[in-house]
Design a protein around this motif. Structure first.
Motif, mmCIF file in Angstrom:
data_model
loop_
_atom_site.group_PDB
_atom_site.id
_atom_site.type_symbol
_atom_site.label_atom_id
_atom_site.label_comp_id
_atom_site.label_asym_id
_atom_site.label_seq_id
_atom_site.Cartn_x
_atom_site.Cartn_y
_atom_site.Cartn_z
ATOM 1 N N TYR A 28 -12.184 -0.835 -2.004
ATOM 2 C CA TYR A 28 -11.279 -1.864 -2.487
ATOM 3 C C TYR A 28 -10.029 -1.302 -3.173
ATOM 4 N N VAL A 29 -8.935 -2.042 -3.019
ATOM 5 C CA VAL A 29 -7.681 -1.776 -3.723
ATOM 6 C C VAL A 29 -7.307 -3.031 -4.485
ATOM 7 N N VAL A 30 -6.966 -2.871 -5.766
ATOM 8 C CA VAL A 30 -6.558 -4.028 -6.561
ATOM 9 C C VAL A 30 -5.110 -4.374 -6.218
ATOM 10 N N HIS A 31 -4.910 -5.576 -5.680
ATOM 11 C CA HIS A 31 -3.548 -6.040 -5.402
ATOM 12 C C HIS A 31 -2.972 -6.758 -6.626
ATOM 13 N N LEU A 37 0.810 -1.218 0.000
ATOM 14 C CA LEU A 37 0.000 0.000 0.000
ATOM 15 C C LEU A 37 0.848 1.274 0.000
ATOM 16 N N LYS A 38 1.994 1.238 0.674
ATOM 17 C CA LYS A 38 2.800 2.458 0.809
ATOM 18 C C LYS A 38 3.323 2.972 -0.533
ATOM 19 N N ASN A 39 3.264 2.128 -1.559
ATOM 20 C CA ASN A 39 3.739 2.532 -2.883
ATOM 21 C C ASN A 39 2.640 3.114 -3.752
ATOM 22 N N HIS A 40 1.419 3.207 -3.193
ATOM 23 C CA HIS A 40 0.292 3.683 -3.989
ATOM 24 C C HIS A 40 -0.475 4.765 -3.236
ATOM 25 N N PRO A 41 -0.877 5.832 -3.960
ATOM 26 C CA PRO A 41 -1.672 6.878 -3.310
ATOM 27 C C PRO A 41 -3.068 6.365 -3.013
ATOM 28 N N GLY A 86 -9.694 -5.273 0.905
ATOM 29 C CA GLY A 86 -10.846 -4.520 1.383
ATOM 30 C C GLY A 86 -10.423 -3.606 2.525
ATOM 31 N N ILE A 87 -10.580 -2.292 2.347
ATOM 32 C CA ILE A 87 -10.170 -1.309 3.359
ATOM 33 C C ILE A 87 -11.392 -0.903 4.179
ATOM 34 N N PRO A 88 -11.457 -1.251 5.450
ATOM 35 C CA PRO A 88 -12.645 -0.949 6.263
ATOM 36 C C PRO A 88 -12.910 0.553 6.361
ATOM 37 N N GLU A 111 -3.492 -2.876 -10.821
ATOM 38 C CA GLU A 111 -2.730 -2.898 -9.576
ATOM 39 C C GLU A 111 -2.578 -1.501 -8.954
ATOM 40 N N GLY A 112 -3.019 -1.381 -7.705
ATOM 41 C CA GLY A 112 -2.897 -0.133 -6.963
ATOM 42 C C GLY A 112 -4.085 0.795 -7.084
ATOM 43 N N ASP A 113 -5.009 0.533 -8.031
ATOM 44 C CA ASP A 113 -6.185 1.381 -8.192
ATOM 45 C C ASP A 113 -7.185 1.116 -7.074
#
Length: 641
Positions: A57-60, A13-17, A111-113, A82-84
């Protein structure tokens, strides 16, 4: 015991805004609550009208298509890789989903709560703005003020951003990086000798790169020359302490206010802006005074007083510094364009005035100097090639060649001066020094009439350049007369507008196959993205044909054209405002990259773009696709795109 899964998620996650701006603690808190989800290909994540989930959601790994119902069928409006991030409606609007999300391939999602991320959004404006922009991108609505208010103001947070009318004050203050320092145990005599040797008026006292005091020539006069302290006293007895420190992004206004507030003439710039971190620079009152040379009003006065081209060149270099400051401070492009355009126009006008003084005699008839293309639209921020022309008053046939010879000689002097300033000669020779583009008013009317009556590919290309003219110097009655003629001849000429519309469709939406940008296939810029050809030109051409069809004069700027169209066609207001946004976003993007690489910013290396930059471009491309679709249907151009 460490949660290794959470650490791996955090590492991704730290590599994506927007997760890249979270603190380490916030990132770990979010990661420890993430739900890892696996979906096979063509599986629905949520459907239209489904109740909002308690997470976004974030696409891994994999890919997800966002689809919207149109005429009974679902069409893809965005593709996430990836990252969206997607599925943001429950976070922002607390409403049911209005689109469908389905996997395009086997995918792993995070999934980000909402309950863990919502407080972060409320506290971090940058995170919140990114969420809004992502949501706008997913919903094809760059103007999400309604949702922006829902995200922030319902919770009592005021996110209004004040705009300063004096944008000069918002520029970053320039500071000295090579700071002369000493230690607190150095003798005053040695420090005074150092100041004389370096020809400076102050020295920063440090302990292990940490600033602890400042000594100025005033301190020496007031404390040593008066006899209060001996010349061999440690400098710690003379220095002013503690020091006032700021981070390196301090603006000119902040620096001036700080100096007045603390009644000091110097500021230390440290790594984190506190007196406990490493010294990285130094600002003096003199530095602020010198930097005022980049004030727009000061530059405007300097342009009007300039007596030689080399003076204008130095001033123009300062205009570029001003532009860099505005871009770094993220000043709205509307303000930037107005100021830089006024300064550029004043520069062109001064070049013409200086060239007229070099002519053997005054102009034989009234004339006007026309700026064409991006300068005519008031969109030229970087140095590009020249596009200009001259229209002069009608004259008897026996005098025409003599008059034209005079203005061609004048144009040659002007274009040479502009070239010296950094404006390259037009490769296609579309300049006033070319006899084709130095014509009498009647000759210009005949030329435009021919282009409009017989709109072939070459004629349409010329229209795209010459229809966007703006007077930079001379008699405006000539340009007003020419504008009236153009609108009279275009009128209800549906074939001409269809040909203009066709030109809008020559470059399709810049997104090619799934997850791919259309890049150059060969030549010097192979694998680069042509921002001008693929994005800026289509949106510019679309604004031109639509505003001409409404017979609206005196609005050349693309963003302003679409804002006017939003008034004229309320049923298409949202699309036109999106087009205005897109025009400004693309221009700012080009300017930023042009300044970064010291070029025109036309060709972009996609591999160098951040995820956030790609997201913003994709949103712009969607708008281009929509406006092209509108033009295709309006002018019945079904054989294109």
């Amino acid at each position: 015991m460490k949660n290794t899964i959470a650490l791996r998620i955090a590492d991704f996650l730290k590599n994506h805004p927007p997760f890249d701006v979270l603190s380490k603690e916030q990132l770990l808190e979010v990661s420890s609550r993430v739900q890892v989800l696996y979906f096979e290909k063509n599986k629905v994540i949520f459907n239209e009208n489904d109740e909002g989930h308690n997470q976004f959601y974030v696409v891994h790994k994999g890919a997800v298509a966002l689809q919207k119902r149109k005429n009974g069928d679902f069409i893809t409006i965005d593709n996430c890789d990836e990252g969206d991030i997607f599925g943001l409606r429950p976070l922002i609007a607390r409403e049911n989903y209005v689109i469908k999300a389905v996997t395009r391939e086997e995918s792993i999602l995070y999934g980000i709560p909402l309950d863990v991320f919502d407080p972060i959004v409320k506290k971090n404006l940058k995170v919140g703005n990114f969420i809004i922009e992502s949501f706008a991108s997913n919903t094809e609505n760059p103007y999400s003020e309604e949702h922006r208010k829902k995200l922030y103001t319902e919770n009592g947070i005021d996110v209004a951003i004040s705009s300063s009318t004096d944008l000069y004050d918002l520029q970053p203050a320039r500071y000295v990086k090579n700071v002369i320092t000493c230690t607190r145990d150095d003798k005053t005599r040695d420090v005074a000798l150092l100041m004389r040797e370096k020809n400076i008026g102050s020295v920063v006292v440090t302990e292990g790169d940490i600033p602890v005091g400042i000594v100025t020539d005033r301190d020496l006069k007031n404390k040593v020359v008066t006899g209060d302290y001996p010349i061999d006293t440690p400098i710690s007895n003379i220095m002013t302490s503690p020091v006032i420190c700021y981070p390196k992004n301090i603006t000119i206004a902040q620096a001036q206010i700080a100096m007045m507030k603390y009644k000091i003439g110097h500021l230390c710039i440290t790594k984190d802006g506190t007196p406990k971190s490493r010294l990285v620079g130094f600002i003096s009152e003199h530095d602020i005074t010198v930097s005022q040379g980049n004030n727009p009003s000061v530059l405007m006065k300097a342009i009007k007083r300039a007596s030689r081209t080399k003076h204008l060149k130095r001033i123009h270099e300062k205009i570029m510094i001003l532009l860099q400051g505005y871009i770094r401070q993220d000043i709205p492009l509307t303000h930037i364009s107005r100021i830089i355009t006024e300064l550029n126009d004043a520069t062109i006008k001064r070049c013409i005035e200086l060239s007229l003084k070099k002519m053997p005699e005054s102009p034989p008839v009234k004339f006007a100097w026309l700026s064409l293309g991006s300068q005519g639209r008031k969109e030229q921020l970087l140095h590009t090639d020249q596009d200009n022309a001259i229209v002069f008053e009608n004259a008897p046939a026996d005098k025409l060649e003599e008059i034209k010879t005079y203005f061609l000689a004048l144009a040659k002097k002007v274009t040479k001066r502009l070239n010296t300033l950094g404006y390259e000669y037009c490769p296609a020779d579309m300049m006033a020094s070319n006899p084709r583009w130095c014509l009498s008013l009647d000759e210009w009317k005949t030329q435009f009439t021919q282009w409009i009556a017989e709109p072939g590919e070459d004629e349409i290309l010329l229209c795209s350049i010459f229809f966007d003219f703006d007077i930079s110097y001379g008699d405006s009655t000539l340009t007003d007369d020419l504008s009236r003629h153009i609108f009279e001849k275009t009128g209800q000429n549906t074939y001409f507008f269809a040909m203009l519309g066709k030109s809008v469709l020559q470059n399709p939406s810049p997104l090619g196959f799934f997850r791919q940008f259309l890049v150059e296939q060969n030549g010097e810029y192979k694998d680069f993205f042509d921002l001008k050809k693929r994005a800026i030109t289509p949106i510019t051409d679309a604004g031109r044909v639509l505003i001409l069809s409404h017979q609206v004069p005196h609005i050349n700027n693309t963003a302003e054209r679409f804002e006017k169209l939003a008034e004229l066609e309320p049923e298409n207001k949202q699309l036109y405002l999106s087009c205005s946004y897109t025009s400004k976003a693309l221009s700012k993007f080009r300017t930023k990259h042009g300044l970064m690489h010291n070029d025109s910013g036309r060709y972009i290396e996609l591999s160098a773009l951040s995820k956030e930059e790609k997201m913003k471009l994709k949103r712009c491309f969607k708008t281009i696709r929509e406006i092209q679709e509108l033009i295709k249907m309006r002018y019945k151009l079904t054989s294109f795109i």
